[in-house]
Scaffold this active site. Structure first.
Site, mmCIF file in Angstrom:
data_model
loop_
_atom_site.group_PDB
_atom_site.id
_atom_site.type_symbol
_atom_site.label_atom_id
_atom_site.label_comp_id
_atom_site.label_asym_id
_atom_site.label_seq_id
_atom_site.Cartn_x
_atom_site.Cartn_y
_atom_site.Cartn_z
ATOM 1 N N CYS A 157 66.459 -38.105 52.958
ATOM 2 C CA CYS A 157 65.178 -38.165 53.313
ATOM 3 C C CYS A 157 64.648 -36.820 54.035
ATOM 4 C CB CYS A 157 64.603 -39.427 53.968
ATOM 5 S SG CYS A 157 62.925 -39.368 54.465
ATOM 6 N N GLU A 187 73.373 -43.173 58.421
ATOM 7 C CA GLU A 187 72.297 -42.004 58.938
ATOM 8 C C GLU A 187 72.771 -41.533 60.321
ATOM 9 O OE1 GLU A 187 67.887 -41.513 60.627
ATOM 10 O OE2 GLU A 187 67.973 -43.039 59.030
ATOM 11 N N THR A 250 66.096 -42.819 62.115
ATOM 12 C CA THR A 250 64.630 -42.970 61.695
ATOM 13 C C THR A 250 64.052 -44.464 61.486
ATOM 14 O OG1 THR A 250 65.203 -42.663 59.214
ATOM 15 C CG2 THR A 250 64.597 -40.854 60.735
ATOM 16 N N SER A 318 68.432 -51.375 58.182
ATOM 17 C CA SER A 318 67.924 -51.555 59.532
ATOM 18 C C SER A 318 66.519 -51.584 59.668
ATOM 19 C CB SER A 318 68.480 -50.225 60.038
ATOM 20 O OG SER A 318 67.914 -50.067 61.563
ATOM 21 N N ASN A 319 65.744 -51.009 58.739
ATOM 22 C CA ASN A 319 64.328 -50.941 58.977
ATOM 23 C C ASN A 319 63.921 -52.276 58.680
ATOM 24 O OD1 ASN A 319 62.582 -51.034 56.184
ATOM 25 N ND2 ASN A 319 64.441 -49.882 55.768
ATOM 26 N N SER A 379 63.450 -50.025 51.322
ATOM 27 C CA SER A 379 64.278 -49.822 50.174
ATOM 28 C C SER A 379 63.906 -51.159 49.159
ATOM 29 C CB SER A 379 65.585 -50.080 50.543
ATOM 30 O OG SER A 379 65.973 -48.924 51.307
#
Length: 403
Positions: A157, A187, A250, A318-319, A379
């Site tokens: 990304c 990440e 992020t 995670s998000n 996702s």
């Protein structure tokens, strides 16, 4: 190692691909067929609300696939179309949703096996095609694949690449990178490989501990034990916290990243004074727009009168986990599931509470008319969200019939 020079050299290689193979439209067409949902599109057009029977659904106004994820998945599909017979590997899950990764396996895109916590690259041969996932890959992995003569398809990304550029700036000026993230997350592993000296802090509590150490000193052995595996080789808290730069994974909670940045800035102001603060503190805005939009949409959604929330996304996402935190902290009952099969007969749901393992909750849907908030991680395909909503409608319809 000069990671910036390596990255530049890699990107100039004829075996490196970051912009696809001219078949994006066809790949997107296949993706849309597999992942889009007519119901979700109707709900979007109906001001993100939908009523069926005694269930009212309120969708967050930003949810699901972000453009970085769409880009990564499209490039993976396009890679298989462009290399129909070659062995194709991927260094990690492409994104954090099992349905997408299972689909890639059906396309005979293989995941590199992990043995005793280490990736086994021994099966990868010269000429094989290797996809780097949306989270990126470490410098050492990219170097290994390049040296082996692999064709590299980089779906990293651009927001992740932006963080890499930030930590490289820290390194150039001899600042320690304070990375807000999870040190085991793919990440953050990749980001730290581009950094010089670094320390990964998980949350505001850990950041406060570090800032207290900067101002007051403390027990070095205790510090190093507390952050074991979360700092660069040779890191010394007594000398490596005099100049710090802020970076982040992020997908972390935006508000916490901002708090951590302000905390470190205030700490360096106290210790060194405003006249020389720029010699001791650096910060760039590396909060992903898509992450921010989804968190902001969730903050708006929890202002509604909701009976409960359902947050849909991979359990290792995670998000998605940070989206789940928002209603929980607002006192709203919320269930994190990865797909519709978690909704069981007899009004039961298998879900993952924050920080815990999966568990079964009975009588999860209240009787009578209910308002359910729905969101999904970056996702998660729309078709998965549709299946969850349909399962909720069906469960409430059965309740109505039994009464």
């Amino acid at each position: 190692m000069d990671t910036k020079a390596f990255k530049r050299s890699l990107q100039q290689s004829e075996n490196y691909h970051r912009k696809g193979f001219g078949q994006t439209e066809a790949a997107m067409g296949v993706m849309n067929t597999e992942y889009q949902s007519s119901l979700i599109q109707q709900i979007r057009q109906n001001n993100y609300q939908w009523k069926q029977g005694n269930v009212t659904i309120h969708l967050a106004q930003a949810f699901g696939f972000c453009w970085g994820v769409e880009r990564a998945v499209a490039m993976a599909y396009e890679t298989r179309q462009h290399f129909p017979k070659e062995s194709i590997w991927i260094t990690n899950e492409l994104i954090h949703h099992p349905s997408v990764n299972q689909r890639l396996e059906q396309m005979e895109i293989k995941f590199i096996e992990v043995i005793n916590g280490q990736k086994d690259f021994s099966q990868i041969k010269s000429g094989d095609v290797v996809i780097l996932p949306a989270f990126g890959a470490s410098v050492s992995e990219m170097q290994l694949l390049n040296d082996r003569g692999c064709t590299i398809v980089d779906t990293t990304c651009p927001w992740v690449s932006k963080v890499w550029n930030s930590v490289e700036k820290h390194k150039k000026r001899h600042y320690t990178s304070i990375i807000h993230g999870k040190y085991r997350h793919e990440e953050t592993v990749a980001t730290s490989s581009f950094a010089g000296t670094y320390l990964v802090v998980l949350n505001l509590e850990q950041a406060t501990y570090v800032c207290d150490y900067i101002l007051k000193g403390g027990n070095k052995e205790e510090f190093l034990a507390k952050f074991k595996n979360a700092y660069s080789e040779g890191f010394d808290p007594d000398t490596d916290l005099e100049k710090v730069g802020i970076a982040n994974q992020t997908t972390m909670l935006k508000s916490e990243t901002e708090q951590i940045g302000k905390l470190f800035e205030g700490t360096m102001l106290k210790k060194y004074g405003p006249a020389v603060i720029n010699d001791h503190f650096m910060s760039f805005n590396t909060i992903c727009d898509a992450t921010q939009e989804r968190q902001d949409a969730m903050l708006e959604l929890v202002k509604e009168k909701l009976d409960l929330m359902v947050v849909i996304g991979g359990f290792n996402s995670s998000n998605t986990t940070h989206l789940q935190e928002i209603p929980i902290y607002q006192g709203i009952t919320s269930y994190h599931i990865d797909n519709a099969t978690r909704i069981k007969p007899n009004n039961c749901i298998e879900h993952k509470p924050l920080g815990k393992d999966l568990e079964i909750k009975e009588n999860w849907l209240p009787e009578g008319s209910i308002v359910v908030g729905i969101t999904s991680g970056a996702s998660t395909p729309d078709i998965i969200v549709e299946a969850v909503i349909e399962k909720i409608f069906s469960a409430k319809e059965l309740e109505y019939q039994s009464n």
